[in-house]
Design a protein around this motif. Structure first.
Motif: not given
Length: 232
Positions: A176-180
């Protein structure tokens, strides 16, 4: 034993390379030798040494084996457009074998931990009816999925995972890459992904002020890949 994975994403511009470089860094921290390939890249810059792609350079920087740039990124194109369009403009036949041959040479070096990074999402077109997803199929690589966490990511993640499994490849894990970070109901969305994706989560990477491979690696856990790493 050598282990290799194909890294794909739920979309473009969701930090796929950032996560891939972090995974390589995490593997190096465990004392594993590393190698990587980004077989096709568009949006490259002209340098004195030829076309260079920032994503490929980031991967090369985390390879412990002595690889040349061309071994990591054999097909580089200048326009920042879909790879099949960039290849067409350059008069290059972008088929699966053109990508698989140099990747096989990288994999033959038998690093402990190798990654092959795709471009964009799972169904990025190649020449004719082929897709980039045909590359990991041809190589028989398990897949690590990078989920760019933002509005709509659950649908994108589940559809991508479904396509990977339907294509006959194992989904080894996801990140999970939290871009926002302002995503509404962030924790609930992450919980839904954990519940519904049919693979272990290798980490949750927050939005970092400076996303270096080392800082990203601190949020990743390779232990769910332990069986694969042990068996090769």
């Amino acid at each position: 034993m050598a282990a290799a994975y194909f890294v794909t994403g739920t979309d473009t511009e969701i930090g796929k390379t950032t996560i891939a470089a972090g995974l390589l860094c995490a593997a190096r921290a465990k004392g594993l030798s590393t190698a990587a390939a980004k077989p096709v890249a568009s949006g490259c810059e002209e340098t004195a040494q030829g076309l260079r792609n920032s994503d490929a350079l980031a991967l090369l920087g985390e390879c412990s084996l002595p690889l040349s740039y061309d071994e990591v990124n054999p097909l580089a194109f200048a326009p920042a457009i879909a790879p099949h369009l960039a290849a067409r403009e350059a008069g290059v036949q972008l088929d699966v074998e053109a990508l698989a041959t140099p990747v096989r040479r990288m994999l033959a070096k038998e690093a402990d931990f190798s990654l092959v990074e795709g471009a964009g999402g799972w169904r990025v077109p190649l020449a004719g009816a082929a897709s980039l997803s045909d590359l990991p199929i041809a190589l028989g690589l398990p897949v690590i999925l990078v989920v760019g966490v933002r509005l709509g990511c659950i649908n994108h993640a589940l559809l991508t995972a479904e396509a990977i499994l339907r294509d006959g490849l194992p989904l080894a894990g996801w990140v999970a890459n939290v871009v926002d970070p302002q995503t509404s109901r962030l924790e609930e969305n992450l919980a839904t992904l954990v519940e519904r994706l049919p693979a272990p989560c290798l980490g949750r990477v927050p939005r970092l002020a400076t996303a270096t491979p080392a800082s990203v690696a601190q949020h990743l856990d390779l232990s769910p890949l332990g069986i694969a790493l042990g068996r090769g």
